[in-house]
Design a protein around this motif. Structure first.
Motif, short mmCIF file in Angstrom:
data_model
loop_
_atom_site.label_atom_id
_atom_site.label_comp_id
_atom_site.label_asym_id
_atom_site.label_seq_id
_atom_site.Cartn_x
_atom_site.Cartn_y
_atom_site.Cartn_z
N HIS A 106 14.42 -11.52 -36.41
CA HIS A 106 13.17 -10.92 -35.50
C HIS A 106 12.26 -10.11 -35.52
N LEU A 288 1.17 1.67 -15.24
CA LEU A 288 2.19 1.11 -15.88
C LEU A 288 3.68 1.02 -15.04
N ARG A 300 19.34 -9.95 -21.24
CA ARG A 300 20.12 -9.83 -22.06
C ARG A 300 21.54 -10.49 -22.08
N PHE A 349 9.59 2.11 -18.80
CA PHE A 349 10.37 1.45 -19.49
C PHE A 349 9.43 -0.03 -19.31
N ASN A 357 10.34 -3.67 -27.57
CA ASN A 357 9.94 -3.23 -27.00
C ASN A 357 7.84 -3.85 -27.41
#
Ligand code: HEM
Length: 409
Positions: A106, A288, A300, A349, A357
């Motif tokens: 990643h 947001l 996850r 978040f 992120n």
């Protein structure tokens, strides 16, 4: 519109502490009403997914901050136990992208993309974004109202910014855009196959035609650096570009549409922003947080046992961090259901947190600021043409949003 307008969490088999996930949404701009029951039950709630699989849902902001930086949480969708919240995630399982990778794989992919998303690069792109936004507002104003703010404005705008970032030649943009809109509006994976294959084919040829010194845009730069040096395969670069398009276009388009709808539904807040445009960056941040359209992105699976609130969650457990629920945690955001452009919604978040992120959050913020400023200035009479509660909200497992937003001016 109230938060009680939707079905609460349907308890399974009459057990009031058994929850299903995802939750049905009612109001286009609020989290599902059932989140209140999950929060009350928290800090952890076991939820049942569509296929009977179970996962643990985290309700507290502070726990989510810790977990999203914990290496024992993996984004690898093909691992047993990963919370597959919709059958569509199963078909997307084989398509490896940045969001589904862990660890060194990643980081090395992410490092390749970083130069195109730095604060300096975003600042340099601002005049181009202003021009694109202005041209899209021209297009909107040239239409006879009512228009669909998503189809006739926001989708085109968000697509054009990404084409620009990638370096898609202007003469190819119309065809490219048509395919990406077909891809994003596909009802299922079978319908998505055609436009996806055409986009991959186009990008494949485009990348092959590029080489060192061709230009400074993302595809040129990576084709000239990593691909030329053999550090990245040609096909990997094509996949990267498709991912940027798919993740970036729909999210920004929904933020523009739902953001505008939210402002229009809160006339006092709209007036504040209109009369004091310096407030726009803070208003974007509050939008947001308030909307948290990527609510379903925090999925996850545990690679090791993790203890949380006295409970040991074994390796292989699916964990859900619902960003909208976390962004409405009253311990962090007082009176969270109130849309308030004067608050400073720190550490929300909306763009995730930790290793995954959102890479493009600076660009997305800038694009939203430019867009809201232009709409407020140039289309002062903009208003909804259909009451919000008559609009079709997107499926619960999708990004928060609506299929169309009819407006007039
Ligand atoms: C307002 C618009 C946007 C929102 C709300 C948003 C939201 C998010 C969220 C929540 C994540 C984290 C996913 C996770 O936790 O696993 C994410 C990741 C990502 N986003 Fe965005 N995004 C937006 C715009 C964009 C745009 C415009 C692009 C590209 C041009 C983009 C590219 C990405 C990429 C590549 C990742 C994966 C990062 C990684 O896994 O390392 N996003 N986004």
């Amino acid at each position: 519109m109230t938060e009680t307008g939707t079905t609460a969490v349907p308890p399974t088999d009459g057990d009031p502490t058994a929850f299903t996930f995802p939750q049905q949404r009612g109001c286009p701009y609020r989290p599902p009403a059932g989140y209140s029951a999950l929060r009350e039950h928290g800090p952890l709630a076991e939820v049942t997914l569509y296929d009977g699989q179970t996962a643990w849902l985290v309700t507290r902001h502070a726990d989510a901050r810790r977990l999203l930086t914990d290496h024992r949480l993996s984004s690898e969708r093909s691992s047993d136990g990963f919370p597959i919240i919709t059958p569509r995630l199963l078909t997307a399982r084989g398509f490896r992208t940045l969001v589904t990778m862990d660890g060194e794989e990643h980081s090395s992919y992410r490092r390749m993309l970083i130069p195109d998303f730095t604060a300096k690069r975003t600042k340099a792109m601002r005049p181009d974004v202003e021009r694109i936004v202005d041209e899209c507002v021209d297009g909107l104003l040239a239409a006879t109202p009512p228009a669909d703010l998503i189809r006739d404005f926001a989708s085109e705008l968000s697509a054009r910014v990404i084409f620009h970032l990638l370096g898609v030649p202007t003469e190819d943009q119309a065809g490219f855009q048509e395919r990406s809109i077909r891809l994003l509006s596909a009802a299922d994976s079978a319908e998505a196959e055609g436009p996806l294959a055409e986009l991959v084919d186009y990008l494949d040829r485009l990348v092959a035609s590029r080489g060192p010194d061709h230009g400074t845009w993302l595809l040129d730069r990576i084709a000239g650096d990593e691909v030329a040096k053999g550090e990245l395969g040609h096909g990997d670069l094509v996949r990267m570009a498709v991912q940027l398009l798919v993740t970036g276009q729909g999210t920004t388009a929904q933020m523009v549409a739902l953001g505008m709808a939210t402002l229009l539904e809160h006339p006092d807040q709209l007036e504040l922003v209109r009369t004091e445009p310096d407030r726009i960056p803070a208003a974007v941040d509050e939008l947001l947080r308030y909307l948290s359209i990527a609510d379903m992105a925090g999925l996850r699976v545990l690679t090791e046992d993790v203890e949380l609130h006295g409970r040991v969650l074994p390796a292989g457990t699916g964990v859900i961090l619902p960003y909208a629920l976390l962004n409405h945690d009253p311990d962090v955001y007082p009176d969270p259901a109130r849309f308030d452009v004067t608050r400073t919604p720190e550490q929300h978040f909306a763009f995730g947190f930790g290793a995954h992120n959102c890479l493009a959050q600076g660009l997305a913020r800038m694009e939203l600021e430019v867009t809201f400023a232009a709409l407020l200035r140039r289309v002062p009479g903009l208003r909804l043409a259909t009451p919000l509660d008559e609009l079709r909200v997107r499926e619960p497992a999708d990004m928060q949003g609506v299929y169309e937003l009819p407006v007039t001016w």
